[in-house]
Design a protein around this motif. Structure first.
Motif, PDB file in Angstrom:
ATOM      1  N   GLY A 132      -6.732 -35.658  -7.973  1.00 31.74           N
ATOM      2  CA  GLY A 132      -7.346 -36.896  -8.436  1.00 31.74           C
ATOM      3  C   GLY A 132      -6.489 -37.754  -9.334  1.00 31.74           C
ATOM      4  N   CYS A 133      -5.249 -37.349  -9.576  1.00 34.79           N
ATOM      5  CA  CYS A 133      -4.409 -38.112 -10.485  1.00 34.79           C
ATOM      6  C   CYS A 133      -2.937 -37.848 -10.194  1.00 34.79           C
ATOM      7  CB  CYS A 133      -4.723 -37.770 -11.946  1.00 34.79           C
ATOM      8  SG  CYS A 133      -4.314 -36.059 -12.399  1.00 34.79           S
ATOM      9  N   HIS A 134      -2.067 -38.601 -10.877  1.00 34.37           N
ATOM     10  CA  HIS A 134      -0.630 -38.360 -10.841  1.00 34.37           C
ATOM     11  C   HIS A 134      -0.099 -38.313 -12.273  1.00 34.37           C
ATOM     12  CE1 HIS A 134      -0.625 -39.249  -6.526  1.00 34.37           C
ATOM     13  NE2 HIS A 134       0.640 -38.834  -6.487  1.00 34.37           N
ATOM     14  N   ASN A 135       0.865 -37.429 -12.491  1.00 31.63           N
ATOM     15  CA  ASN A 135       1.596 -37.422 -13.750  1.00 31.63           C
ATOM     16  C   ASN A 135       2.850 -38.270 -13.571  1.00 31.63           C
ATOM     17  OD1 ASN A 135      -0.219 -35.636 -14.966  1.00 31.63           O
ATOM     18  ND2 ASN A 135       0.863 -33.849 -14.200  1.00 31.63           N
ATOM     19  N   ILE A 136       2.954 -39.339 -14.332  1.00 30.58           N
ATOM     20  CA  ILE A 136       4.127 -40.205 -14.301  1.00 30.58           C
ATOM     21  C   ILE A 136       5.085 -39.677 -15.364  1.00 30.58           C
ATOM     22  CG2 ILE A 136       4.907 -42.588 -14.265  1.00 30.58           C
ATOM     23  CD1 ILE A 136       2.592 -41.966 -12.337  1.00 30.58           C
ATOM     24  N   LYS A 137       6.318 -39.287 -14.968  1.00 32.43           N
ATOM     25  CA  LYS A 137       7.182 -38.533 -15.873  1.00 32.43           C
ATOM     26  C   LYS A 137       8.577 -39.136 -15.999  1.00 32.43           C
ATOM     27  CE  LYS A 137       6.859 -34.058 -15.978  1.00 32.43           C
ATOM     28  NZ  LYS A 137       6.925 -32.613 -15.639  1.00 32.43           N
ATOM     29  N   VAL A 138       9.179 -38.851 -17.155  1.00 35.12           N
ATOM     30  CA  VAL A 138      10.585 -39.144 -17.390  1.00 35.12           C
ATOM     31  C   VAL A 138      11.118 -38.048 -18.305  1.00 35.12           C
ATOM     32  CG1 VAL A 138      10.241 -40.592 -19.442  1.00 35.12           C
ATOM     33  CG2 VAL A 138      12.265 -40.934 -18.003  1.00 35.12           C
ATOM     34  N   TYR A 139      12.381 -37.663 -18.098  1.00 32.56           N
ATOM     35  CA  TYR A 139      13.036 -36.683 -18.952  1.00 32.56           C
ATOM     36  C   TYR A 139      14.078 -37.395 -19.798  1.00 32.56           C
ATOM     37  CZ  TYR A 139      11.006 -32.958 -16.103  1.00 32.56           C
ATOM     38  OH  TYR A 139      10.130 -32.116 -15.461  1.00 32.56           O
ATOM     39  N   SER A 140      14.115 -37.078 -21.096  1.00 33.83           N
ATOM     40  CA  SER A 140      15.107 -37.677 -21.983  1.00 33.83           C
ATOM     41  C   SER A 140      15.219 -36.840 -23.249  1.00 33.83           C
ATOM     42  CB  SER A 140      14.714 -39.106 -22.363  1.00 33.83           C
ATOM     43  OG  SER A 140      15.569 -39.612 -23.373  1.00 33.83           O
ATOM     44  N   LYS A 141      16.438 -36.687 -23.743  1.00 36.30           N
ATOM     45  CA  LYS A 141      16.662 -35.972 -24.995  1.00 36.30           C
ATOM     46  C   LYS A 141      16.164 -36.777 -26.198  1.00 36.30           C
ATOM     47  CE  LYS A 141      20.739 -33.463 -23.325  1.00 36.30           C
ATOM     48  NZ  LYS A 141      22.199 -33.224 -23.520  1.00 36.30           N
ATOM     49  N   HIS A 142      15.863 -38.052 -25.960  1.00 29.15           N
ATOM     50  CA  HIS A 142      15.523 -38.930 -27.077  1.00 29.15           C
ATOM     51  C   HIS A 142      14.037 -39.281 -27.145  1.00 29.15           C
ATOM     52  CE1 HIS A 142      19.708 -39.682 -28.247  1.00 29.15           C
ATOM     53  NE2 HIS A 142      19.977 -39.659 -26.966  1.00 29.15           N
ATOM     54  N   LEU A 143      13.192 -38.557 -26.437  1.00 30.85           N
ATOM     55  CA  LEU A 143      11.773 -38.891 -26.428  1.00 30.85           C
ATOM     56  C   LEU A 143      11.157 -38.857 -27.821  1.00 30.85           C
ATOM     57  CD1 LEU A 143      10.545 -37.095 -23.182  1.00 30.85           C
ATOM     58  CD2 LEU A 143      10.694 -39.555 -23.593  1.00 30.85           C
ATOM     59  N   VAL A 144      11.552 -37.862 -28.626  1.00 33.15           N
ATOM     60  CA  VAL A 144      10.970 -37.763 -29.969  1.00 33.15           C
ATOM     61  C   VAL A 144      11.463 -38.897 -30.866  1.00 33.15           C
ATOM     62  CG1 VAL A 144      10.555 -35.293 -29.880  1.00 33.15           C
ATOM     63  CG2 VAL A 144      12.763 -36.140 -30.687  1.00 33.15           C
ATOM     64  N   CYS A 145      12.582 -39.525 -30.503  1.00 32.14           N
ATOM     65  CA  CYS A 145      13.032 -40.698 -31.263  1.00 32.14           C
ATOM     66  C   CYS A 145      12.092 -41.877 -31.014  1.00 32.14           C
ATOM     67  CB  CYS A 145      14.455 -41.087 -30.861  1.00 32.14           C
ATOM     68  SG  CYS A 145      15.692 -39.802 -31.068  1.00 32.14           S
ATOM     69  N   TYR A 146      11.691 -42.047 -29.761  1.00 36.73           N
ATOM     70  CA  TYR A 146      10.835 -43.168 -29.380  1.00 36.73           C
ATOM     71  C   TYR A 146       9.365 -42.918 -29.711  1.00 36.73           C
ATOM     72  CZ  TYR A 146      14.675 -45.303 -26.761  1.00 36.73           C
ATOM     73  OH  TYR A 146      15.862 -45.895 -26.406  1.00 36.73           O
TER      74      TYR A 146
END
Length: 262
Positions: free
Chosen positions: A130-144
């Motif tokens: 019933g849904c999709h997970n929209i994803k991105v991988y990045s070492k800087h996610l916690v910065c943003y």
């Protein structure tokens, strides 16, 4: 928002440089995990050790350009339906935004925002029931997204950093759109009135936003206040988690800048 002293920051950096894990530093000094990670990234950047130091890839660490319009929308989605995880199988953490298949247009807009904010990183979609997970991988996610931390969002403090608030102030409707697209909706309510001795039914549109976190609801309503949108707090079944926008002029503003899900 709690302001941390220079001494606390220096103590945290000293522990990190000596090999103490970020989670242990956060627990020892009672600091949000995201704040510790951000301090570590800034420290590594100053010493030339941050990934991408010679090829800027992070707005916070090395001054890479940031599409603030897209970021404000993505921030709203993250606060509503986003989650950052760091499985051991991957070298970099992932940001996952779970969106209902009933609204494919929002899924497309979410992925487009991820690409604009993280132009050097590939995005993907993972199908779920019933849904999709929209994803991105990045070492800087916690910065943003320094709001990241252990546990659920409503079980920890969720406040915007000054630099995030500055972006929201410049692009408030984008934050509102992201929040409504994740945890809100536009619906039609109805009521009855007696006119000339006859009871008649009247329908009217309203915007509805539901989130368990007091802090996230406050971010939403503070932004609505800044935009001149009139809202009311609604308690249903004893749960004070709902924000309603039903005044005609305010609904017209929301229609002009947010609109129904699509």
């Amino acid at each position: 928002m709690n302001a941390h002293s220079t001494e606390v920051r220096q103590e945290a950096l000293a522990l990190l440089r000596n090999g103490t894990k970020g989670a242990d530093v956060a627990r020892r000094l009672s600091i949000p995990r995201g704040t510790v990670s951000y301090w570590l990234h800034k420290d590594r950047s100053k010493r030339g050790e941050c990934p991408g130091a010679h090829n800027p890839s992070c707005h916070r660490c090395d001054g890479a350009a940031l599409d603030e319009h897209a970021y404000a929308y993505l921030l709203g989605l993250y606060l509503g339906d986003g989650h950052i995880s760091h499985p051991s199988a991957h070298r970099a953490p992932s940001l996952m935004i779970t969106l209902d298949d009933a609204w494919p247009g929002i899924q497309d807009e979410a992925e487009a925002a991820l690409r604009r904010v993280f132009p050097q990183n590939a995005t993907c979609r993972v199908r779920r029931t019933g849904c999709h997970n929209i994803k991105v991988y990045s070492k800087h996610l916690v910065c943003y997204f320094p709001q990241h931390g252990p546990g659920r969002k409503h079980e920890r403090g969720t406040v915007l950093e000054p630099w995030q608030q500055k972006i929201v102030d410049a692009h408030p409707w984008q934050l509102v759109r992201g929040l409504v697209h994740s945890d809100g909706c536009r619906l039609t309510n109805w009521t009855t009135r007696v006119v000339g001795g006859e009871r008649k039914r009247y329908e009217y549109p309203r915007y509805w936003f539901t989130n368990v976190s007091d802090d996230i609801r406050r971010i939403y309503t503070d932004t609505l206040d800044a935009l001149g949108v009139v809202w009311t707090h609604c308690t249903r079944a004893g749960k004070p988690y709902n924000i309603s926008v039903a005044r005609r002029a305010s609904v017209a503003l929301m229609d002009a800048h947010v609109g129904p899900k699509y």
